[in-house]
Design a protein around this motif. Structure first.
Motif, PDB file in Angstrom:
ATOM      1  N   ALA A 209     -17.266  -1.814  -6.153  1.00 55.37           N
ATOM      2  CA  ALA A 209     -16.113  -2.729  -6.238  1.00 55.37           C
ATOM      3  C   ALA A 209     -16.486  -3.861  -7.193  1.00 55.37           C
ATOM      4  O   ALA A 209     -17.124  -4.836  -6.798  1.00 55.37           O
TER       5      ALA A 209
ATOM      6  N   LYS B  13       0.828  -1.230   0.000  1.00 58.54           N
ATOM      7  CA  LYS B  13       0.000   0.000   0.000  1.00 58.54           C
ATOM      8  C   LYS B  13       0.851   1.264   0.000  1.00 58.54           C
ATOM      9  O   LYS B  13       0.456   2.281  -0.551  1.00 58.54           O
TER      10      LYS B  13
ATOM     11  N   LEU C 289      -8.681 -12.314  -0.209  1.00 52.52           N
ATOM     12  CA  LEU C 289      -9.546 -12.793  -1.296  1.00 52.52           C
ATOM     13  C   LEU C 289      -8.952 -14.052  -1.938  1.00 52.52           C
ATOM     14  O   LEU C 289      -9.658 -15.051  -2.144  1.00 52.52           O
TER      15      LEU C 289
HETATM   16  N1  LIG Z   1     -13.502  -0.306  -0.346  1.00 49.89           N
HETATM   17  C1  LIG Z   1     -13.892  -1.495  -0.814  1.00 49.89           C
HETATM   18  N2  LIG Z   1     -15.174  -1.901  -0.653  1.00 49.89           N
HETATM   19  C2  LIG Z   1     -15.595  -3.098  -1.113  1.00 49.89           C
HETATM   20  N3  LIG Z   1     -14.773  -3.967  -1.732  1.00 49.89           N
HETATM   21  C3  LIG Z   1     -13.483  -3.628  -1.935  1.00 49.89           C
HETATM   22  C4  LIG Z   1     -12.972  -2.374  -1.484  1.00 49.89           C
HETATM   23  N4  LIG Z   1     -11.645  -2.313  -1.796  1.00 49.89           N
HETATM   24  C5  LIG Z   1     -11.356  -3.481  -2.414  1.00 49.89           C
HETATM   25  N5  LIG Z   1     -12.452  -4.262  -2.517  1.00 49.89           N
HETATM   26  C6  LIG Z   1     -12.525  -5.610  -3.066  1.00 49.89           C
HETATM   27  O1  LIG Z   1     -11.519  -6.357  -2.384  1.00 49.89           O
HETATM   28  C7  LIG Z   1     -10.928  -7.300  -3.245  1.00 49.89           C
HETATM   29  C8  LIG Z   1      -9.427  -6.997  -3.349  1.00 49.89           C
HETATM   30  O2  LIG Z   1      -9.306  -6.024  -4.335  1.00 49.89           O
HETATM   31  P1  LIG Z   1      -8.111  -5.046  -4.598  1.00 49.89           P
HETATM   32  O3  LIG Z   1      -8.264  -4.566  -6.001  1.00 49.89           O
HETATM   33  O4  LIG Z   1      -8.077  -4.020  -3.510  1.00 49.89           O
HETATM   34  O5  LIG Z   1      -6.921  -6.070  -4.459  1.00 49.89           O
HETATM   35  P2  LIG Z   1      -5.447  -5.774  -4.144  1.00 49.89           P
HETATM   36  O6  LIG Z   1      -5.029  -4.520  -4.782  1.00 49.89           O
HETATM   37  O7  LIG Z   1      -4.688  -7.021  -4.453  1.00 49.89           O
HETATM   38  O8  LIG Z   1      -5.452  -5.534  -2.622  1.00 49.89           O
HETATM   39  P3  LIG Z   1      -4.674  -4.326  -1.942  1.00 49.89           P
HETATM   40  O9  LIG Z   1      -5.376  -3.075  -2.427  1.00 49.89           O
HETATM   41  O10 LIG Z   1      -4.923  -4.648  -0.500  1.00 49.89           O
HETATM   42  O11 LIG Z   1      -3.255  -4.417  -2.359  1.00 49.89           O
HETATM   43  C9  LIG Z   1     -11.684  -7.164  -4.572  1.00 49.89           C
HETATM   44  O12 LIG Z   1     -12.773  -8.069  -4.566  1.00 49.89           O
HETATM   45  C10 LIG Z   1     -12.175  -5.729  -4.537  1.00 49.89           C
HETATM   46  O13 LIG Z   1     -13.290  -5.518  -5.383  1.00 49.89           O
END
Ligand SMILES: Nc1ncnc2c1ncn2[C@@H]1O[C@H](COP(=O)(O)OP(=O)(O)OP(=O)(O)O)[C@@H](O)[C@H]1O
Ligand SMILES: Cc1ncc(COP(=O)(O)O)c(N)n1
Length: 269
Positions: A181, A109, A211
């Motif tokens: 999302a 992050k 996830l």
């Molecule tokens: N604020 C939110 N509200 C609802 N769902 C979310 C939110 N942020 C992420 N998600 C969901 O969480 C899951 C992880 O998505 P994301 O794209 O954030 O993955 P990531 O980038 O690998 O994780 P990170 O952002 O922690 O590095 C997905 O299903 C996404 O749609």
């Protein structure tokens, strides 16, 4: 008892990496195992330092697990250096596990690199083709495809390209776009759209790890990839809805909310 193995980095603050994966497995009634490939000094605010585990010790850890308790599913997260990635690629080629979920972790992050750029070609050649389910977020899918991804149509196109690169099925996660999302899942037969309302919170440390581990748990529990992703999306949405205001930065999600509040396990659903 079904079993899952996570191959990933360790997060001492407990929100991402191996720690998030093991909590997710436990919440799904799964016996969790771990091969640690890097020890990351990090918390909800920053990544301070990374120590990579030696390839020999990674090979030994893989052998200890696969010779004794072959897992029903495997989740692969952070693989930082070419040498550590090669050790994992060799072990995947040797043991040929069936239900492999691969989360191509590239950045934390705070922007710290969790995969070295020199490891990218090896990742595409030696790791990605083992994926039963591949789960890039948008910036990762952009790096892997060379595309710019702004719309759902772009996400569909990226998923198709990544299937052509060798992943059996691809979930492009839309957490980094604005609005709801929305994640796009292409299993080669159909393209599915999973939508959840965006939860207004800064506490999303470890959402990607959680996830992908939930998908692995559902595969181990006998669900086909489409069902596994559907159930995992419900799980991560719930875990973010009940995220924990711990730490000074991006706090972690809550894996056991329903177990604690309602005495229910995700197994019962
Ligand atoms: N604020 C939110 N509200 C609802 N769902 C979310 C939110 N942020 C992420 N998600 C969901 O969480 C899951 C992880 O998505 P994301 O794209 O954030 O993955 P990531 O980038 O690998 O994780 P990170 O952002 O922690 O590095 C997905 O299903 C996404 O749609
Ligand atoms: C050891 C480790 N692995 C992965 C991530 C990314 O976490 P996420 O993308 O799920 O927030 C992380 N911060 N630390």
């Amino acid at each position: 008892m079904k079993t899952c193995l996570t191959i990933a980095g360790s997060d001492p603050s407990g929100g991402a990496g191996i720690q998030a994966d093991l909590k997710t497995f436990a919440a799904h009634g799964i016996y969790g195992m771990s091969v640690i490939v890097a020890v990351v000094a990090e918390n909800t605010c920053e990544v301070r330092s990374i120590m990579d585990v030696s390839p020999a010790v990674i090979r030994d850890q893989m052998a200890c697990v696969f010779e004794d308790i072959p897992p029903d599913a495997v989740k692969i997260g952070m693989l930082s250096q070419p040498e550590t990635m090669q050790a994992v690629a060799d072990a995947l080629a040797l043991y040929q596990p069936a239900n492999v979920v691969i989360d191509p972790v590239m950045l934390a992050k705070d922007g710290s690199a969790l995969m070295a750029s020199e490891a990218l070609e090896l990742f595409k050649r030696g790791i990605l083709p083992h994926a039963r389910v591949f789960t890039p977020n948008i910036p990762e899918a952009e790096v892997l495809t060379g595309m710019t991804i702004r719309t759902e149509e772009d996400m569909r196109q990226a998923a198709k390209i990544l299937r052509q690169e060798g992943a059996q099925t691809v979930l492009v996660k839309g957490g980094h776009l604005d609005g709801a999302a929305v994640d796009i899942f292409d299993d080669g037969v159909a393209v599915h759209r999973f939508e959840a309302a965006r939860i207004q919170t800064k506490n999303t440390h470890g959402t990607g790890c959680t996830l992908s581990s939930a998908i692995a748990s559902n595969l181990a529990n006998g669900h086909v990839p489409h069902q596994a992703v559907n159930r995992a999306k419900a799980y991560i949405t719930d875990a973010i809805s009940h995220s924990l205001d711990l730490g000074k930065g991006n706090g972690p999600t809550h894996h056991f909310y329903r177990l604690y509040q309602e005495g229910l396990s995700w197994l019962d659903k």
